[in-house]
Design a protein around this motif. Structure first.
Motif, PDB file in Angstrom:
ATOM      1  N   HIS A 191      -3.878   6.484  -8.059  1.00  0.00           N
ATOM      2  CA  HIS A 191      -4.789   6.339  -6.921  1.00  0.00           C
ATOM      3  C   HIS A 191      -4.654   4.995  -6.229  1.00  0.00           C
ATOM      4  CE1 HIS A 191      -6.973   9.294  -9.661  1.00  0.00           C
ATOM      5  NE2 HIS A 191      -6.509   9.997  -8.644  1.00  0.00           N
ATOM      6  N   VAL A 192      -4.832   5.008  -4.902  1.00  0.00           N
ATOM      7  CA  VAL A 192      -4.666   3.808  -4.087  1.00  0.00           C
ATOM      8  C   VAL A 192      -5.777   3.724  -3.042  1.00  0.00           C
ATOM      9  CG1 VAL A 192      -2.149   3.826  -4.381  1.00  0.00           C
ATOM     10  CG2 VAL A 192      -3.166   4.980  -2.407  1.00  0.00           C
ATOM     11  N   ALA A 193      -5.963   2.510  -2.505  1.00  0.00           N
ATOM     12  CA  ALA A 193      -6.867   2.275  -1.379  1.00  0.00           C
ATOM     13  C   ALA A 193      -6.190   1.304  -0.436  1.00  0.00           C
ATOM     14  CB  ALA A 193      -8.203   1.712  -1.857  1.00  0.00           C
ATOM     15  N   ALA A 194      -6.294   1.543   0.871  1.00  0.00           N
ATOM     16  CA  ALA A 194      -5.634   0.706   1.868  1.00  0.00           C
ATOM     17  C   ALA A 194      -6.633  -0.250   2.499  1.00  0.00           C
ATOM     18  CB  ALA A 194      -4.997   1.582   2.949  1.00  0.00           C
ATOM     19  N   ASP A 195      -6.217  -1.501   2.658  1.00  0.00           N
ATOM     20  CA  ASP A 195      -7.045  -2.502   3.333  1.00  0.00           C
ATOM     21  C   ASP A 195      -7.235  -2.086   4.799  1.00  0.00           C
ATOM     22  OD1 ASP A 195      -7.337  -5.124   5.021  1.00  0.00           O
ATOM     23  OD2 ASP A 195      -7.799  -5.741   2.972  1.00  0.00           O
ATOM     24  N   PRO A 196      -8.453  -2.170   5.339  1.00  0.00           N
ATOM     25  CA  PRO A 196      -8.685  -1.702   6.709  1.00  0.00           C
ATOM     26  C   PRO A 196      -8.150  -2.631   7.792  1.00  0.00           C
ATOM     27  CG  PRO A 196     -10.702  -2.610   5.801  1.00  0.00           C
ATOM     28  CD  PRO A 196      -9.706  -2.588   4.675  1.00  0.00           C
ATOM     29  N   ALA A 197      -7.797  -3.873   7.444  1.00  0.00           N
ATOM     30  CA  ALA A 197      -7.386  -4.842   8.458  1.00  0.00           C
ATOM     31  C   ALA A 197      -5.940  -5.301   8.315  1.00  0.00           C
ATOM     32  CB  ALA A 197      -8.313  -6.063   8.416  1.00  0.00           C
ATOM     33  N   ARG A 198      -5.391  -5.256   7.109  1.00  0.00           N
ATOM     34  CA  ARG A 198      -4.040  -5.756   6.867  1.00  0.00           C
ATOM     35  C   ARG A 198      -3.193  -4.671   6.213  1.00  0.00           C
ATOM     36  NH1 ARG A 198      -5.409 -10.543   2.993  1.00  0.00           N
ATOM     37  NH2 ARG A 198      -6.946  -8.965   2.321  1.00  0.00           N
ATOM     38  N   ASP A 199      -1.887  -4.787   6.347  1.00  0.00           N
ATOM     39  CA  ASP A 199      -0.984  -3.809   5.746  1.00  0.00           C
ATOM     40  C   ASP A 199      -0.756  -4.131   4.275  1.00  0.00           C
ATOM     41  OD1 ASP A 199      -0.716  -2.163   7.895  1.00  0.00           O
ATOM     42  OD2 ASP A 199       1.255  -2.880   8.517  1.00  0.00           O
ATOM     43  N   LEU A 200      -1.818  -4.078   3.514  1.00  0.00           N
ATOM     44  CA  LEU A 200      -1.712  -4.187   2.069  1.00  0.00           C
ATOM     45  C   LEU A 200      -2.599  -3.123   1.444  1.00  0.00           C
ATOM     46  CD1 LEU A 200      -4.435  -5.724   0.766  1.00  0.00           C
ATOM     47  CD2 LEU A 200      -3.352  -7.702   1.786  1.00  0.00           C
ATOM     48  N   PHE A 201      -2.325  -2.829   0.179  1.00  0.00           N
ATOM     49  CA  PHE A 201      -3.096  -1.782  -0.483  1.00  0.00           C
ATOM     50  C   PHE A 201      -3.276  -2.118  -1.945  1.00  0.00           C
ATOM     51  CE2 PHE A 201       1.308  -0.599  -0.991  1.00  0.00           C
ATOM     52  CZ  PHE A 201       1.412   0.103  -2.182  1.00  0.00           C
ATOM     53  N   TYR A 202      -4.191  -1.406  -2.568  1.00  0.00           N
ATOM     54  CA  TYR A 202      -4.497  -1.593  -3.983  1.00  0.00           C
ATOM     55  C   TYR A 202      -4.130  -0.316  -4.729  1.00  0.00           C
ATOM     56  CZ  TYR A 202      -7.157  -5.618  -2.359  1.00  0.00           C
ATOM     57  OH  TYR A 202      -7.515  -6.806  -1.769  1.00  0.00           O
ATOM     58  N   ALA A 203      -3.492  -0.483  -5.873  1.00  0.00           N
ATOM     59  CA  ALA A 203      -3.133   0.644  -6.732  1.00  0.00           C
ATOM     60  C   ALA A 203      -3.781   0.437  -8.093  1.00  0.00           C
ATOM     61  CB  ALA A 203      -1.618   0.748  -6.866  1.00  0.00           C
ATOM     62  N   LEU A 204      -4.415   1.474  -8.623  1.00  0.00           N
ATOM     63  CA  LEU A 204      -5.137   1.417  -9.891  1.00  0.00           C
ATOM     64  C   LEU A 204      -4.359   2.154 -10.977  1.00  0.00           C
ATOM     65  CD1 LEU A 204      -8.016   0.048  -9.983  1.00  0.00           C
ATOM     66  CD2 LEU A 204      -7.309   0.800  -7.723  1.00  0.00           C
ATOM     67  N   SER A 205      -4.201   1.523 -12.131  1.00  0.00           N
ATOM     68  CA  SER A 205      -3.460   2.173 -13.217  1.00  0.00           C
ATOM     69  C   SER A 205      -4.229   3.363 -13.768  1.00  0.00           C
ATOM     70  CB  SER A 205      -3.148   1.182 -14.335  1.00  0.00           C
ATOM     71  OG  SER A 205      -4.331   0.719 -14.957  1.00  0.00           O
ATOM     72  N   PHE A 206      -3.478   4.383 -14.167  1.00  0.00           N
ATOM     73  CA  PHE A 206      -4.011   5.617 -14.738  1.00  0.00           C
ATOM     74  C   PHE A 206      -3.162   5.888 -15.972  1.00  0.00           C
ATOM     75  CE2 PHE A 206      -4.944  10.050 -15.282  1.00  0.00           C
ATOM     76  CZ  PHE A 206      -6.163  10.286 -14.660  1.00  0.00           C
ATOM     77  N   ARG A 207      -3.644   5.432 -17.140  1.00  0.00           N
ATOM     78  CA  ARG A 207      -2.783   5.362 -18.310  1.00  0.00           C
ATOM     79  C   ARG A 207      -3.044   6.510 -19.280  1.00  0.00           C
ATOM     80  NH1 ARG A 207      -1.330  -0.466 -20.249  1.00  0.00           N
ATOM     81  NH2 ARG A 207       0.628   0.687 -20.474  1.00  0.00           N
TER      82      ARG A 207
END
Length: 402
Positions: A191-207
């Protein structure tokens, strides 16, 4: 008919432990914070399986019900009425039944992108039989899908593959060049979430770990440390990351959202909604939805299903460690928990759906105080299965209109 400012859409997959093999439906929870009034609409769709995630078009008039059953399904964002469906097998075959169009990104009121087989496709919701192939996604088994702030990049997680094994990757697809980039990571991220202002995103580990050391289809939860990665979409470079010891209740995440100050994600196994402060990507807090013993004992039918499904996924004699790990991950609750969490646009309300306890909760954010909790009706009211059995609707990913 009364108008409600908020519509919380939640995908439904029935009362089984493994939602990837379950039913397919939609719950719409309508809410007005002025007086805490609410209503709901629940619909299951025949001939569709593995309901997983909701994606809403910009106006909220159309919903895409992502699933693991190799279908595209479009429903009415007001009353959940089915509008269109299409078999994805007419576009590409699949090497595993877990490979489905589970998530989508809307480009306009009618156009969206989703993954089928080894490629991304663009569709018009009014003509699902006329999809256009864009290019290969480049990962083992694409999952959550978001669009970056500029609109140029698709960013997406990847599941461990039943045949190809552990993923340990995320993907970035450049919509201008049609090129995909695979970013290797220390842990698999669904799963991921995208920053609303910059071209970066967050990815969460699913182990997770494979049963018998090889079965990545009926995987087991891994009692290991978890990660959150901050990644630049243009370069594919990890900028920062957060790591949590295995004792932190952040296992088996589902929805991931962002506020101005926090990365927020719910954890179906650990009974929690965790919030990491974004400034340093270090400190964290949580909402604890772990049920007490009396509550667990009051959910005998759900607990019975949970135990039976867990025993059917693996050999308890050969794989005792998986069952003990699952108990520790759930903090001995023997139930799964929150799979949907969505933040209102003004960042004042946090909507959550608890799969194990079959209730929807609205919290005031950022105080995280409980505003409203609603026990939802039984599955048997809508689907003629298991009369008198486990009543859970099967909440999974959510989306919020309003």
């Amino acid at each position: 008919m009364r108008a409600y400012p908020y519509r919380f859409h939640v995908a439904l997959d029935g009362n089984g432990l493994n939602g990837l093999e379950g039913l397919a439906g939609v719950c719409q929870f309508l809410f007005d914070p002025a007086d805490n009034a609410y209503a709901w609409k629940i619909a299951y769709f025949d001939g569709i399986a593995g309901g997983h995630a909701i994606s809403l078009n910009p106006g909220g008039s159309l919903g895409f019900l992502g699933n693991t059953g190799q279908h595209l399904l479009i429903y009415d964002g007001t009353d959940s009425r089915e509008l269109a469906r299409q078999s994805t097998l007419s576009y590409e075959s699949t090497d595993t039944s877990l490979r489905g169009s589970t998530h989508a990104v809307w480009l306009s009121e009618h156009e969206f992108i989703t993954a089928i087989g080894d490629h991304f496709y663009r569709f018009d919701a009014r003509r699902l039989a006329e999809g256009v192939k864009l290019g290969p996604h480049g990962v083992k088994l694409p999952h959550a899908l978001k669009r970056s702030a500029s609109g140029r990049y698709l960013v997406y997680g990847s599941m461990d593959h039943p045949r190809l094994g552990e993923a340990r990757e995320v993907g970035i697809y450049d919509l201008q060049t049609g090129e995909a980039r695979r970013v290797e990571l220390p842990a698999t991220c669904w799963h991921v979430a995208a920053d609303p202002a910059r071209d970066l995103f967050y990815a969460l580990s699913f182990r997770v770990l494979p049963q018998e050391g090889r079965d990545w289809h009926e995987w087991a939860m891994a009692f290991l440390k978890e990660y959150a990665f901050e990644i630049d979409a243009a370069s594919g470079r990890v900028l920062r990351h957060w790591a949590a010891g295995r004792e932190v209740p952040a296992h088996i995440n589902s929805d991931v959202v962002l506020s101005d100050g926090e990365l927020i994600f719910c954890n179906g196994a650990s009974q929690s909604i965790v919030m990491i402060e974004r400034e340093r990507l270090a400190g964290w807090r949580m909402i604890d939805e772990r049920p007490d013993l009396a509550t667990v004992l009051g959910q005998r039918k759900a607990v019975g299903t949970q135990i039976a499904d867990a025993l059917s996924r693996g050999n308890v004699l050969h794989e005792t460690r998986h069952f003990l790990s699952a108990l520790r991950i759930s903090r001995w609750a023997v139930l799964d928990s929150v799979y949907a969490c969505q933040l209102s646009a003004d960042q004042s309300l946090l909507f959550t759906a608890n799969r194990g306890l079959n209730h929807i909760t609205v919290y005031d954010y950022p105080a995280n105080t409980l505003r409203l909790r609603v026990a939802m009706p039984a599955l048997q009211d809508f689907v003629p299965v298991s009369p008198g059995g486990d009543p859970r609707l099967g909440f999974h990913h959510g989306a919020l209109a309003g």
